[in-house]
Design a protein around this motif. Structure first.
Motif, PDB file in Angstrom:
ATOM      1  N   GLU A  34      -3.544 -72.050 -36.397  1.00 20.26           N
ATOM      2  CA  GLU A  34      -4.765 -71.250 -36.425  1.00 20.26           C
ATOM      3  C   GLU A  34      -4.717 -70.055 -35.470  1.00 20.26           C
ATOM      4  N   GLN A  35      -3.494 -69.676 -35.060  1.00 18.17           N
ATOM      5  CA  GLN A  35      -3.333 -68.509 -34.200  1.00 18.17           C
ATOM      6  C   GLN A  35      -3.160 -67.262 -35.061  1.00 18.17           C
ATOM      7  N   ALA A  36      -3.744 -66.153 -34.609  1.00 22.97           N
ATOM      8  CA  ALA A  36      -3.647 -64.904 -35.359  1.00 22.97           C
ATOM      9  C   ALA A  36      -2.192 -64.449 -35.461  1.00 22.97           C
ATOM     10  N   VAL A  37      -1.793 -63.996 -36.625  1.00 26.19           N
ATOM     11  CA  VAL A  37      -0.460 -63.433 -36.838  1.00 26.19           C
ATOM     12  C   VAL A  37      -0.582 -61.916 -36.754  1.00 26.19           C
ATOM     13  N   VAL A  38      -0.063 -61.355 -35.696  1.00 28.19           N
ATOM     14  CA  VAL A  38      -0.169 -59.916 -35.448  1.00 28.19           C
ATOM     15  C   VAL A  38       1.023 -59.201 -36.077  1.00 28.19           C
ATOM     16  N   GLY A  39       0.763 -58.155 -36.845  1.00 26.00           N
ATOM     17  CA  GLY A  39       1.834 -57.379 -37.452  1.00 26.00           C
ATOM     18  C   GLY A  39       2.313 -57.884 -38.790  1.00 26.00           C
ATOM     19  N   ALA A  40       1.597 -58.838 -39.400  1.00 26.23           N
ATOM     20  CA  ALA A  40       1.956 -59.279 -40.747  1.00 26.23           C
ATOM     21  C   ALA A  40       1.723 -58.137 -41.729  1.00 26.23           C
ATOM     22  N   ALA A  51      -0.992 -52.769 -45.844  1.00 27.48           N
ATOM     23  CA  ALA A  51      -1.675 -52.783 -44.552  1.00 27.48           C
ATOM     24  C   ALA A  51      -0.922 -53.722 -43.623  1.00 27.48           C
ATOM     25  N   GLN A  52      -1.278 -53.670 -42.338  1.00 28.82           N
ATOM     26  CA  GLN A  52      -0.755 -54.596 -41.349  1.00 28.82           C
ATOM     27  C   GLN A  52      -1.912 -55.225 -40.591  1.00 28.82           C
ATOM     28  N   THR A  53      -1.694 -56.460 -40.134  1.00 29.83           N
ATOM     29  CA  THR A  53      -2.743 -57.118 -39.347  1.00 29.83           C
ATOM     30  C   THR A  53      -2.761 -56.540 -37.931  1.00 29.83           C
ATOM     31  N   ASN A  54      -3.964 -56.451 -37.363  1.00 24.75           N
ATOM     32  CA  ASN A  54      -4.119 -55.943 -36.005  1.00 24.75           C
ATOM     33  C   ASN A  54      -3.920 -57.070 -34.994  1.00 24.75           C
ATOM     34  N   ASN A  55      -4.293 -56.823 -33.737  1.00 26.96           N
ATOM     35  CA  ASN A  55      -4.056 -57.832 -32.700  1.00 26.96           C
ATOM     36  C   ASN A  55      -4.970 -59.049 -32.827  1.00 26.96           C
ATOM     37  N   LYS A  56      -5.886 -59.032 -33.791  1.00 28.54           N
ATOM     38  CA  LYS A  56      -6.707 -60.209 -34.086  1.00 28.54           C
ATOM     39  C   LYS A  56      -6.282 -60.894 -35.379  1.00 28.54           C
ATOM     40  N   GLY A  57      -5.203 -60.387 -35.998  1.00 28.33           N
ATOM     41  CA  GLY A  57      -4.732 -60.943 -37.254  1.00 28.33           C
ATOM     42  C   GLY A  57      -5.518 -60.471 -38.457  1.00 28.33           C
ATOM     43  N   ASP A 249       0.327 -46.019 -38.456  1.00 31.35           N
ATOM     44  CA  ASP A 249      -0.136 -47.385 -38.223  1.00 31.35           C
ATOM     45  C   ASP A 249      -1.106 -47.771 -39.334  1.00 31.35           C
ATOM     46  N   ILE A 250      -0.757 -48.809 -40.100  1.00 31.77           N
ATOM     47  CA  ILE A 250      -1.604 -49.198 -41.228  1.00 31.77           C
ATOM     48  C   ILE A 250      -2.523 -50.353 -40.868  1.00 31.77           C
ATOM     49  N   SER A 251      -2.623 -50.656 -39.567  1.00 30.51           N
ATOM     50  CA  SER A 251      -3.492 -51.752 -39.140  1.00 30.51           C
ATOM     51  C   SER A 251      -4.781 -51.263 -38.495  1.00 30.51           C
ATOM     52  N   THR A 252      -4.895 -49.951 -38.274  1.00 26.71           N
ATOM     53  CA  THR A 252      -6.067 -49.449 -37.557  1.00 26.71           C
ATOM     54  C   THR A 252      -6.337 -47.993 -37.935  1.00 26.71           C
ATOM     55  N   ARG A 253      -7.585 -47.567 -37.685  1.00 25.96           N
ATOM     56  CA  ARG A 253      -7.942 -46.176 -37.950  1.00 25.96           C
ATOM     57  C   ARG A 253      -7.264 -45.222 -36.978  1.00 25.96           C
TER      58      ARG A 253
END
Length: 808
Positions: A34-40, A51-57, A249-253
């Motif tokens: 249940e830990q966030a996967v960062v950068g998936a 897209a990519q997941t951010n530091n919260k998954g 960066d496709i995980s954030t604005r």
């Protein structure tokens, strides 16, 4: 600068409003704990959207058209997952994913990268419209290494890449001079040097010297394919070297990063970067300013790099983009030394008025269209508007500068080109195959003005004090090419590749050779085919044998068509150099603690060009002699390359609370010798013939060995590296005793050490520091006959740096 950032943010906000009416996807990716996967990576299969997941998954993809989509979620070390979803207009759908461990190979890679192993990787069999299977290749991830990136320290950057020889006469980092397998490192001209797949040299087929090098702080990775890249990227003997800068960066604005460095000899460097994705729009921009006084007297550099990239998904299958890169440089060159001067004080300089500048502009356009899940098309258009400018006193280093008028040489480069590439997967004869095909057009023009009488000042001034340039040449080159290469998957373990490339080159040289002589126009047109084949066999899921053979080609360059003197003659039947590259190797990984790549190579370089003395009347031994440039012979480079990296802590203890250690060795034995190469000399009016057979190729060390160790614990990492490079010769005659001007003679073996460290803390901050040439060794890697010499070119002694960074 503030105005530009404001306008960009306004554009981003406007884009957000426009795309708000479209459908969107969002969700969260976690692991089994249940830990966030960062950068998936989240990809919509068969489309250009991702897209990519951010530091919260968390991830989000906006601006989607209505329809059915297949979502693919992937992350190194975890099993990929897919999900089907249907979207209506204005609908927002949330889809979460839980990824499980992959127990075979990907997990081992993930554990390795998270622990001690920080070394080079290899390219996937297929990537970016390119086939890499069965080829000797390296993928250098800049985030994986501790190095002085602010100064583009090539000794550290290529430390884990076996067989790379480096010219270290340019401590400013403005230009890289690297080669492999006994080839000449001069501005990396034996490589096909690209950035993001675009040409960055003045003319790959006529003047391939790489005056432009991107700042390593913005480079995400360096892709190197030895020799056998000729089918897909060009015929160079060295292969492909492609600098891939960070993508949006496709995980954030909005992502903002700043890295600021100070160091020895007045080094000041600031690197600033922004990027992000809003709906269908992605963008990046960076600016780097770097200046310093140099390690030697009369050394100075001041560089500015700027880059902007924008891409837009017109539809779910079609994406367009543009990139613009600009560089301006101001570099004072200390010149060369004699061997006596070097032994007295390697930091001294007798050239205080020599300057060099290379303003560079590279505008590009690109587009990508995905027909379906198996077939996609890429188009790139690119151009270069650039200059190469020098002013200085260029006589032999034994001649004192008389403080008179300096010589001015200027090149103006104007090029444009385009490449269209297709990649498709298909089934035939019961086999699953992959086909890569493409066409290319390049048009380059070089306006070369030399031997101008400049000012008698001391600053960088390229104006003429009087008259015009005595030498004024125009070189035009048009190159068309087409290639096709295929992977045949014979079994799950065994594949073979094969391909062909067709080249058409038309070169024209004309202009004024000196104040009283015009150069007769020279036009050369030729067509040729290159063939290549390879094979790959998996011994285990993570190890494989590979082998390939590919023809290589070195077109006649502008320098080959320019006679040094009016009495010299260029062979009207001068041929382009031809040859081939062969590789056989074994690479892979063992469990999660060992990476390796060991190979044998053979490079045959035929029809090498040189100059011999001839008589106007061959039958009259008393007639006048002249220098004749023609094809004279052949050289062969062969040997072994090996890269091994091991994490003993993981191998023995599996896990550690006190950190991990990575040990690496990058080894190369290179036997680069001339096989048959005719030479002549004139003694007492007589032409004396000889042969270079058995002589070592100039600038080719027989051994290139580098060793290192990295210790890492959480956010801290430190790397020590030792480079041991064998002796080489500055000329093909293998002269041992240096001449008075220090342009020929032995280049002695040397050893040099580097130490670099980094620490990431509070999520957003980092500190980096290091010492290059830890023991302050005195050595040199080059003897130059002209710029940036002439003379022996000392490498930098001990320098230190400290860097602070922030990223949000």
């Amino acid at each position: 600068m503030k105005l530009r950032i404001t306008l960009l943010l306004a554009l981003v906000s406007l884009s957000s409003i426009v795309f708000a009416q479209k459908a969107s996807l969002s969700g969260k990716v976690t692991d089994r704990n249940e830990q966030a996967v960062v950068g998936a990576t989240i990809t919509l299969k068969g489309t250009v959207r991702a897209a990519q997941t951010n530091n919260k998954g968390e991830y989000v993809i906006k601006g989607l058209e209505k329809g059915d989509y297949t979502i693919v979620v992937s992350f190194v070390g975890l099993k990929s997952k897919t999900s089907q979803v249907s979207l209506s207009d204005n609908q927002s759908v949330s889809v979460d994913f839980k990824l499980e461990d992959d127990g075979i190979s990907l997990n081992e890679v993930a554990v390795s990268t998270r622990r001690g192993i920080k070394g080079n990787e290899t390219l996937p069999d297929v990537t970016d419209f390119r086939i890499n299977a069965a080829k000797k290749n390296e993928l250098i991830k800049l985030d994986n290494i501790n190095a002085n990136l602010a100064m583009n320290n090539s000794r550290q950057i290529f430390g884990r890449t076996p067989g790379i020889s480096i010219w270290e006469n340019d401590g400013s980092g403005i230009q890289l001079g690297v080669a492999s397998r006994g080839l000449n490192p001069n501005r990396s001209w034996e490589f096909n040097v690209r950035m993001d797949g675009y040409d960055v040299t003045p003319d790959p087929m006529g003047y391939p010297e790489a005056y432009y090098t991107p700042p390593m702080e913005v480079v995400d990775r360096i892709e190197i394919i030895r020799g056998a890249s000729s089918l897909q990227y060009g015929p160079q003997f060295g292969g492909l070297m492609n600098f891939v800068v960070r993508k949006p960066d496709i995980s954030t604005r909005l992502t903002f990063e700043s890295q600021n460095t100070v160091g020895s000899n007045g080094l000041l460097s600031t690197f600033n970067y922004i990027g992000g994705t809003v709906g269908r729009l992605s963008y990046t921009a960076y600016y780097q300013k770097r200046r310093g006084d140099g390690w030697r007297d009369n050394g100075y550099f001041d560089t500015d790099h700027a880059h902007f990239e924008l891409s837009y998904a017109v539809s779910k299958k079609f994406k367009i983009g543009t990139e613009v890169t600009y560089m301006t440089t101001e570099s004072q060159q200390p010149g060369g030394l004699t061997d006596v001067q070097f032994s007295q004080d390697a930091r001294q300089s007798s050239r205080s008025r020599n300057w060099f500048s290379t303003p560079w502009l590279i505008p590009t356009l690109n587009a990508e269209y995905i027909f379906n899940e198996k077939t996609k098309l890429s188009w790139k258009a690119f151009g270069t508007i650039a200059e190469r400018n020098s002013v200085g006193f260029v006589n032999a280093i034994t001649t004192p500068d008389n403080l008179g008028n300096r010589q001015v040489d200027r090149d103006y480069y104007t090029t444009y080109g385009s490449e269209l590439r297709l990649l498709t997967e298909y089934s035939a004869l019961g086999l699953n195959n992959t086909l890569a095909a493409g066409v290319r057009y390049f048009n380059g023009h070089i306006d070369r003005k030399q031997q101008g009488v400049g000012t008698n000042g001391t600053e960088m001034d390229f104006n003429l004090s009087s008259g015009v340039y005595p030498r004024d040449l125009d070189f035009a080159n048009v190159n068309s090419a087409a290639f096709v290469e295929n992977i045949f998957h014979i079994t799950d373990k065994f594949l073979v590749t094969g391909g062909v490339r067709l080249e058409n080159i038309s070169s024209t040289m004309e202009g004024k050779f000196n104040a009283t002589s015009n150069l007769a126009p020279i036009t050369r047109k030729r067509n040729f085919l290159l063939f290549g084949a390879g094979a790959e066999y998996k011994i285990t899921p993570t190890t494989k044998f590979y082998s390939n053979i590919s023809q290589a080609y070195r077109p006649v360059l502008i320098s080959d068509l320019t006679p040094p003197a009016t009495t010299d003659v260029i062979d009207p039947n001068l041929q382009d150099s031809r040859g081939y590259n062969f590789d056989f190797g074994y690479r892979g990984q063992v469990s999660n603690f060992l990476n390796f790549d060991i190979d044998y190579f053979h490079l045959s370089y035929d029809d090498r060009i040189g100059t011999i003395a001839q008589r106007i009347n061959p039958n009259d031994p008393t007639s006048q002699t002249f220098q004749f440039r023609t094809n004279l012979g052949r050289s062969v480079s062969k040997g072994f390359e090996a890269y091994v990296e091991v994490d003993p802590v993981t191998a023995i203890f599996k896990r550690s609370k006190v950190g991990y250690v990575s040990l690496f060795a990058s080894l190369a034995h290179i036997d680069a010798t001339y096989q048959d190469f005719k030479t002549t000399s004139v003694s007492n009016g007589q032409i004396v013939e000889s042969n270079l057979a058995g002589k070592r190729v100039e600038n080719a060390p027989r051994s290139i060995n580098r060793f290192g160790a990295t210790y890492s614990l959480k956010g801290f990492s430190m790397t020590w590296q030792l480079s041991q490079i064998g002796k080489a010769y500055a000329d093909a005659s293998n002269t041992e005793t240096p001449n008075a001007a220090a342009t020929t003679g032995l280049i002695p073996a040397y050893s040099v050490q580097d130490l670099s460290a980094s620490y990431k803390f509070l999520k957003h901050y980092n500190i980096k520091a290091g010492v290059n040439n830890l023991t302050d060794e005195r050595y040199f890697t080059r003897r130059a006959g002209g710029y940036p010499g002439p003379g022996l070119m000392p490498a930098d002694g001990r320098i230190a740096y400290l860097s602070l960074g922030v990223k949000f």
